[in-house]
Scaffold this motif. Structure first.
Motif, short mmCIF file in Angstrom:
data_model
loop_
_atom_site.label_atom_id
_atom_site.label_comp_id
_atom_site.label_asym_id
_atom_site.label_seq_id
_atom_site.Cartn_x
_atom_site.Cartn_y
_atom_site.Cartn_z
N LYS A 5 0.86 -1.24 0.01
CA LYS A 5 -0.06 0.00 0.08
C LYS A 5 0.79 1.25 0.17
O LYS A 5 1.82 1.41 0.99
N LEU A 6 0.67 2.02 -0.99
CA LEU A 6 1.45 3.59 -1.21
C LEU A 6 0.65 4.55 -0.91
O LEU A 6 -0.83 4.56 -1.65
N ASP A 7 1.22 5.61 -0.28
CA ASP A 7 0.37 6.74 -0.07
C ASP A 7 1.09 7.81 -1.37
O ASP A 7 1.92 7.53 -2.11
N ASP A 8 0.24 9.09 -1.22
CA ASP A 8 0.66 9.95 -2.23
C ASP A 8 2.32 10.39 -1.99
O ASP A 8 2.92 10.60 -3.00
N ARG A 9 2.78 10.39 -0.92
CA ARG A 9 4.15 10.66 -0.67
C ARG A 9 5.04 9.81 -1.06
O ARG A 9 6.03 9.84 -1.61
N ASP A 10 4.56 8.57 -0.92
CA ASP A 10 5.48 7.10 -1.37
C ASP A 10 5.63 7.42 -2.95
O ASP A 10 6.49 6.99 -3.51
N ILE A 11 4.47 7.73 -3.51
CA ILE A 11 4.57 7.46 -5.22
C ILE A 11 5.30 8.73 -5.44
O ILE A 11 5.99 8.74 -6.62
N GLU A 27 17.64 16.88 -0.04
CA GLU A 27 16.45 17.41 -1.31
C GLU A 27 15.32 16.58 -1.62
O GLU A 27 14.30 17.23 -1.84
N LEU A 28 15.36 15.20 -1.60
CA LEU A 28 14.15 14.47 -1.80
C LEU A 28 13.29 14.89 -0.58
O LEU A 28 11.87 14.91 -0.77
N ALA A 29 13.66 14.80 0.77
CA ALA A 29 12.77 15.11 1.71
C ALA A 29 12.02 16.56 1.78
O ALA A 29 10.71 16.68 1.68
N LYS A 30 12.70 17.42 1.02
CA LYS A 30 12.03 18.78 0.96
C LYS A 30 11.41 18.74 -0.20
O LYS A 30 10.20 19.37 -0.15
N ARG A 31 11.23 17.93 -1.26
CA ARG A 31 10.56 17.80 -2.49
C ARG A 31 9.09 17.25 -2.16
O ARG A 31 8.25 17.40 -2.72
N VAL A 32 9.33 16.32 -1.12
CA VAL A 32 8.04 15.55 -0.86
C VAL A 32 7.39 16.26 0.54
O VAL A 32 6.26 15.71 1.22
N THR A 157 -0.66 7.65 -12.95
CA THR A 157 -1.71 6.68 -13.85
C THR A 157 -1.76 5.43 -13.31
O THR A 157 -3.06 5.14 -13.31
N LEU A 158 -0.82 4.63 -13.05
CA LEU A 158 -1.04 3.25 -12.52
C LEU A 158 -1.94 3.18 -11.37
O LEU A 158 -2.48 1.97 -11.19
N MET A 159 -1.64 4.13 -10.50
CA MET A 159 -2.11 4.25 -9.26
C MET A 159 -3.72 4.65 -9.18
O MET A 159 -4.36 4.92 -8.32
N GLY A 160 -3.90 5.00 -10.33
CA GLY A 160 -5.45 5.58 -10.58
C GLY A 160 -5.59 7.14 -10.11
O GLY A 160 -6.61 7.56 -9.41
N PRO A 163 -3.37 12.82 -13.30
CA PRO A 163 -2.14 13.09 -14.00
C PRO A 163 -1.35 14.32 -13.35
O PRO A 163 -1.95 15.13 -13.09
N GLY A 164 -0.02 14.19 -13.34
CA GLY A 164 0.79 15.08 -12.47
C GLY A 164 0.89 14.99 -11.19
O GLY A 164 1.36 15.82 -10.30
N ALA A 165 0.11 14.06 -10.41
CA ALA A 165 0.13 14.06 -9.05
C ALA A 165 1.58 13.37 -8.48
O ALA A 165 1.99 13.65 -7.26
N ASP A 166 2.33 13.21 -9.40
CA ASP A 166 3.62 12.62 -9.01
C ASP A 166 4.74 13.82 -9.19
O ASP A 166 5.59 13.86 -8.82
#
Length: 166
Positions: A5-11, A27-32, A157-160, A163-166
């Protein structure tokens, strides 16, 4: 095995890493929008669960050496389990075969081959045919120019998700 199970932040973490594998953890932490420790914990969980299978560089072969990319549609002599196993084992022996997919439908396999030139490709095919790997027929498609290549899967898209949510 059920998907993790992945949430929006995982994705978002996965989408960023699939495009920018060398991004720093801070930088990854800042971006999410997470602090470093929770981001690192999520990343570790994704790695331990096997969602992240590795990190690698994409190499622009044209800048290093001459090469040709070939897609091969392969048809086996028969559809016995032993023939499929023999073919798949034979494919593993060739570094030039980057990818091999078993298919449903008219052909049995699709292979992606990268070699120095057409002569080296033909030597590979001749060797594969001589190996008794069960290859009956093959169809060669030479790539004349790359049009689109994405190492980043369409996660949102694969997670339903939108678009652009990632």
């Amino acid at each position: 095995m059920a998907p993790l199970k992945l949430d929006d932040r995982d994705i978002k973490i996965l989408a960023i890493l699939s495009r920018e594998g060398r991004i720093s953890k801070s930088e990854l932490a800042k971006r999410v929008n997470l602090s470093a420790t929770p981001c690192w914990e999520r990343l570790s969980r994704l790695e331990k669960a096997g969602v992240i299978s590795g990190y690698r560089a994409e190499i622009e072969l044209r800048s290093v050496t001459p090469q040709v990319t070939v897609f091969v549609m392969a048809e086996l002599e028969n559809h016995r389990a032993a023939t499929f196993q023999a073919f798949e084992q034979a494919v593993e022996a060739y570094d030039e075969i980057l990818s091999c997919w078993a298919l449903g439908g008219g052909f049995d396999y699709l292979l992606q081959v990268v070699t120095r030139d057409i002569d080296s490709y033909q030597r590979l095919i001749d060797d594969l045919l001589g190996r008794g790997a069960g290859l009956a027929r093959y169809f060669t498609y030479i790539v004349t120019k790359p049009v689109k290549h994405s190492a980043s899967p369409p996660l949102a898209t694969l997670m339903g998700l939108a678009p652009g949510a990632d």
